[in-house]
Design a protein around this motif. Structure first.
Motif, PDB file in Angstrom:
ATOM      1  N   GLU A  79       0.974  29.549  -7.088  1.00 31.86           N
ATOM      2  CA  GLU A  79       0.208  28.870  -8.129  1.00 31.86           C
ATOM      3  C   GLU A  79       0.959  27.654  -8.665  1.00 31.86           C
ATOM      4  N   ARG A  80       2.271  27.787  -8.834  1.00 29.19           N
ATOM      5  CA  ARG A  80       3.049  26.662  -9.345  1.00 29.19           C
ATOM      6  C   ARG A  80       3.047  25.500  -8.359  1.00 29.19           C
ATOM      7  N   VAL A  81       3.185  25.791  -7.070  1.00 28.88           N
ATOM      8  CA  VAL A  81       3.165  24.737  -6.055  1.00 28.88           C
ATOM      9  C   VAL A  81       1.813  24.035  -6.047  1.00 28.88           C
ATOM     10  N   PHE A  82       0.738  24.826  -6.148  1.00 28.65           N
ATOM     11  CA  PHE A  82      -0.610  24.246  -6.180  1.00 28.65           C
ATOM     12  C   PHE A  82      -0.747  23.270  -7.353  1.00 28.65           C
ATOM     13  N   ALA A  96      -7.428   7.997  -7.233  1.00 29.60           N
ATOM     14  CA  ALA A  96      -8.193   9.109  -6.654  1.00 29.60           C
ATOM     15  C   ALA A  96      -7.517  10.458  -6.875  1.00 29.60           C
ATOM     16  N   LEU A  97      -6.178  10.426  -6.995  1.00 33.56           N
ATOM     17  CA  LEU A  97      -5.472  11.692  -7.173  1.00 33.56           C
ATOM     18  C   LEU A  97      -5.292  12.037  -8.641  1.00 33.56           C
ATOM     19  N   ARG A 154      -1.419  17.857  -9.365  1.00 32.55           N
ATOM     20  CA  ARG A 154      -1.278  17.044 -10.578  1.00 32.55           C
ATOM     21  C   ARG A 154      -0.671  15.669 -10.304  1.00 32.55           C
ATOM     22  N   MET A 155      -0.194  15.439  -9.088  1.00 35.68           N
ATOM     23  CA  MET A 155       0.444  14.157  -8.788  1.00 35.68           C
ATOM     24  C   MET A 155      -0.565  13.012  -8.914  1.00 35.68           C
ATOM     25  N   GLN A 156      -0.091  11.881  -9.411  1.00 35.52           N
ATOM     26  CA  GLN A 156      -0.944  10.738  -9.713  1.00 35.52           C
ATOM     27  C   GLN A 156      -0.698   9.587  -8.734  1.00 35.52           C
ATOM     28  N   GLY A 157      -1.718   8.756  -8.541  1.00 34.97           N
ATOM     29  CA  GLY A 157      -1.555   7.438  -7.921  1.00 34.97           C
ATOM     30  C   GLY A 157      -1.477   7.398  -6.420  1.00 34.97           C
ATOM     31  N   ALA A 158      -2.065   8.332  -5.691  1.00 35.96           N
ATOM     32  CA  ALA A 158      -2.015   8.289  -4.236  1.00 35.96           C
ATOM     33  C   ALA A 158      -3.395   8.608  -3.669  1.00 35.96           C
ATOM     34  N   THR A 159      -3.682   7.990  -2.520  1.00 34.37           N
ATOM     35  CA  THR A 159      -4.930   8.283  -1.826  1.00 34.37           C
ATOM     36  C   THR A 159      -4.681   8.952  -0.483  1.00 34.37           C
ATOM     37  N   VAL A 160      -3.414   8.964  -0.063  1.00 33.52           N
ATOM     38  CA  VAL A 160      -3.024   9.717   1.138  1.00 33.52           C
ATOM     39  C   VAL A 160      -1.798  10.560   0.765  1.00 33.52           C
ATOM     40  N   GLY A 172       0.792  -1.227   0.000  1.00 37.71           N
ATOM     41  CA  GLY A 172       0.000   0.000   0.000  1.00 37.71           C
ATOM     42  C   GLY A 172       0.819   1.269   0.000  1.00 37.71           C
ATOM     43  N   ASP A 173       2.188   1.137   0.151  1.00 32.11           N
ATOM     44  CA  ASP A 173       3.010   2.355   0.173  1.00 32.11           C
ATOM     45  C   ASP A 173       2.923   3.136  -1.137  1.00 32.11           C
ATOM     46  N   GLU A 174       2.631   2.409  -2.236  1.00 35.96           N
ATOM     47  CA  GLU A 174       2.547   3.109  -3.519  1.00 35.96           C
ATOM     48  C   GLU A 174       1.363   4.068  -3.572  1.00 35.96           C
ATOM     49  N   ARG A 175       0.445   3.934  -2.611  1.00 31.43           N
ATOM     50  CA  ARG A 175      -0.724   4.816  -2.573  1.00 31.43           C
ATOM     51  C   ARG A 175      -0.535   5.980  -1.599  1.00 31.43           C
ATOM     52  N   ILE A 176       0.690   6.102  -1.053  1.00 37.85           N
ATOM     53  CA  ILE A 176       1.023   7.203  -0.137  1.00 37.85           C
ATOM     54  C   ILE A 176       2.045   8.109  -0.825  1.00 37.85           C
ATOM     55  N   ALA A 177       1.741   9.395  -0.931  1.00 40.40           N
ATOM     56  CA  ALA A 177       2.657  10.373  -1.528  1.00 40.40           C
ATOM     57  C   ALA A 177       3.199  11.282  -0.425  1.00 40.40           C
TER      58      ALA A 177
END
Length: 527
Positions: free
Chosen positions: A425-428, A525-526, A433-439, A406-411
């Motif tokens: 704005e750039r940080v936002f 989800a992300l 835009r990051m992919q593949g995490a739910t936490v 499940g670590d792959e779902r933690i960013a």
């Protein structure tokens, strides 16, 4: 001895700046005498020499052209009151916000204007009609050349070259030799012995006038208010820069910037009461004072007394000095203001600094000195903020230690550097835009300065992710940022108050418990 040396050096400069300003040589001398004494007594520097300067001439000439010579005394007093008030309000340290490239660009522009202002004296001499020429020095120089009396030009250029030659020779033999005064004396004697067409200063009074208030009217004061603020700003900037440079030239003691403004304000008020011009600290004459051994305020007072003796004893011979000779003094002075090594250093430094230097110099020559400084500061500030915002980093990190299901779902996302309006704005965008995490664990221990826009961006990040079903955990909020985060609502945007951590291990353990309980959303989800 230092005061005597500076007084001799200051005489042709005071005369030249008085003439170039469109007022009179007499006004230049009065300013050097009165301001020299008052600024020495009330100012904040032990070695500052004050009086008329090239920068003030640049500002004063268009004011004289528009409002007339009779307004100079009043505008001097008004500007002095403004500078005095700035000192009383303790605004002396504000000059520290001016970047070095802007100061050097400002200096280059002033030097160019001083040089160009001498062209009419070398082309049309006593026939010059200042009212018919543009208030812009470059345009006025072109106009003067187009109207040149070519029977007069050789005489004027020859006189200027003689003075410049003596100044260069004296500098090579010994810095203490007053080459400008010797050159002026030689040219004056030659003109007395030879029937020359050169225009001269003219009769000077054999003493100082009595102090008197200029005519004050409501309409006149209102018309001069903007010019007075311009003069005051320039007087403050130049005087504080000169005092700061003087403090670094030798063991002469520190300077008090607020007291320096008070002293310069009083000096301009006093100069105006005697019919003089606005005064500022003079970097070149101050440097001569320090190099000649000046260590106390007495040197500046002696310099003023020496100039007063010239007025009382030698006003007749001084009035015979050719204007072309003074033009030579000011032209070489302008050239010496520009340091080639400094220009090369700036132009080879960062592009932003080189651009600020060039823009400030061009605007100084083309438009207005104060506008140039303001635009230069804004220009440098924009580049500084841009560079500062680029140092803000957003990096997704690997979780330390043995991987668990499940670590792959933690960013774990680390935010470094300042988080300000320019980078918010750039940080936002990068985080959302990051992919593949739910936490998502936001690491903030390396976060530096945060402004309200940066904090608001963090709030938007948390709310945006939570709305999409992503659990946000925050780790490492520094005490210096905590009040701002609570005020803006960053912490209140978290799903639960227990989602705020001081340890990364605790934050990761909590994230893993979310995954293990199946409370997280699918890995997309992300997305």
């Amino acid at each position: 001895m230092a005061g005597l040396t500076v007084g001799i050096v200051a005489l042709p400069l005071a005369l030249g700046f008085g003439v170039s300003s469109g007022v009179s040589a007499e006004a230049g001398l009065i300013t050097a005498i009165i301001a020299g004494v008052l600024a020495a007594i009330f100012g904040g520097s032990n070695v500052q020499i004050s009086g008329p300067t090239g920068a003030m001439v640049v500002v004063l000439l268009p004011i004289v052209a528009e409002h007339g010579v009779g307004t100079v005394a009043l505008v001097s007093i008004m500007a002095g009151v403004i500078v005095l008030a700035a000192g009383a309000l303790r605004l002396g340290k504000a000059v520290g916000v001016i970047p070095w490239p802007v100061i050097e660009g400002f200096t280059l522009g002033i030097a160019a204007i001083i040089f160009l202002q001498q062209v009419p004296s070398l082309t049309v001499g006593g026939e010059a009609d200042a009212a018919s020429h543009s208030s812009n020095a470059l345009i006025a120089a072109v106009q003067a050349i187009s109207e040149a009396d070519w029977t007069y030009v050789p005489w004027a250029v020859g006189a200027a070259l003689i003075v410049i030659g003596f100044m260069l020779l004296a500098q090579r033999l010994h810095p203490g030799i007053p080459g400008s005064l010797i050159g002026i004396a030689v040219v004056t004697l030659l003109c007395l012995m030879i029937d020359s067409p050169l225009a001269v200063i003219g009769a000077l009074p054999a003493g100082l006038p009595m102090p008197a208030l200029p005519t004050i009217t409501l309409s006149g004061t209102a018309a001069l208010l903007a010019p007075a603020f311009t003069i005051a700003a320039l007087a403050a900037i130049e005087s504080l820069l000169s005092a700061r440079v003087a403090a670094s030239l030798g063991d002469t003691g520190s300077y008090d910037p607020d007291r320096e403004l008070v002293g310069q304000g009083i000096a301009s008020i006093g100069s105006g009461l005697f019919g003089g011009m606005p005064a500022t600290g003079a970097i070149a004459r101050t440097a001569v004072n320090v190099r000649s051994g000046g260590r106390t305020r007495l040197a500046s007072i002696v310099h003023a007394v020496v100039l007063l003796l010239f007025v009382l004893v030698l006003s007749g011979p001084v009035g015979m000095i050719p204007l072309a000779g003074l033009a030579g003094v000011l032209m070489l002075t302008a050239v010496r203001m520009v340091r080639a090594a400094t220009m090369r250093s700036i132009l080879k430094s960062a592009r932003s600094d080189a651009a600020a230097f060039i823009v400030t110099a061009i605007i100084t020559v083309s438009f207005d000195l104060i506008v140039a400084v303001v635009i230069g500061i804004v220009f440098a500030g924009v580049f500084a903020i841009r560079n500062l915002s680029r140092s803000t980093g957003v990096q997704r990190e690997e979780i330390a230690g043995p991987p668990q299901p499940g670590d792959e779902r933690i960013a774990v996302v680390r935010i470094d550097g300042p988080l300000i309006f320019a980078s918010a704005e750039r940080v936002f965008e990068e985080i959302t835009r990051m992919q593949g995490a739910t936490v998502v664990v936001l690491r903030m221990s390396k976060l530096e300065h945060v402004d309200a826009s940066g904090a608001h961006a963090l709030q938007d990040i948390v709310q945006s992710l939570e709305r999409r079903g992503v659990t946000v955990l925050i780790k490492g909020v520094q005490p210096v940022h905590e009040d701002l985060f609570r005020t803006v609502g960053v912490l209140n945007s978290l799903r639960h108050h227990r989602h705020l951590f001081t340890s990364l291990d605790d934050a990761v353990s909590h994230a893993r418990s979310h995954i293990a309980r199946g409370s997280g959303r699918p890995a997309s989800a992300l997305a």
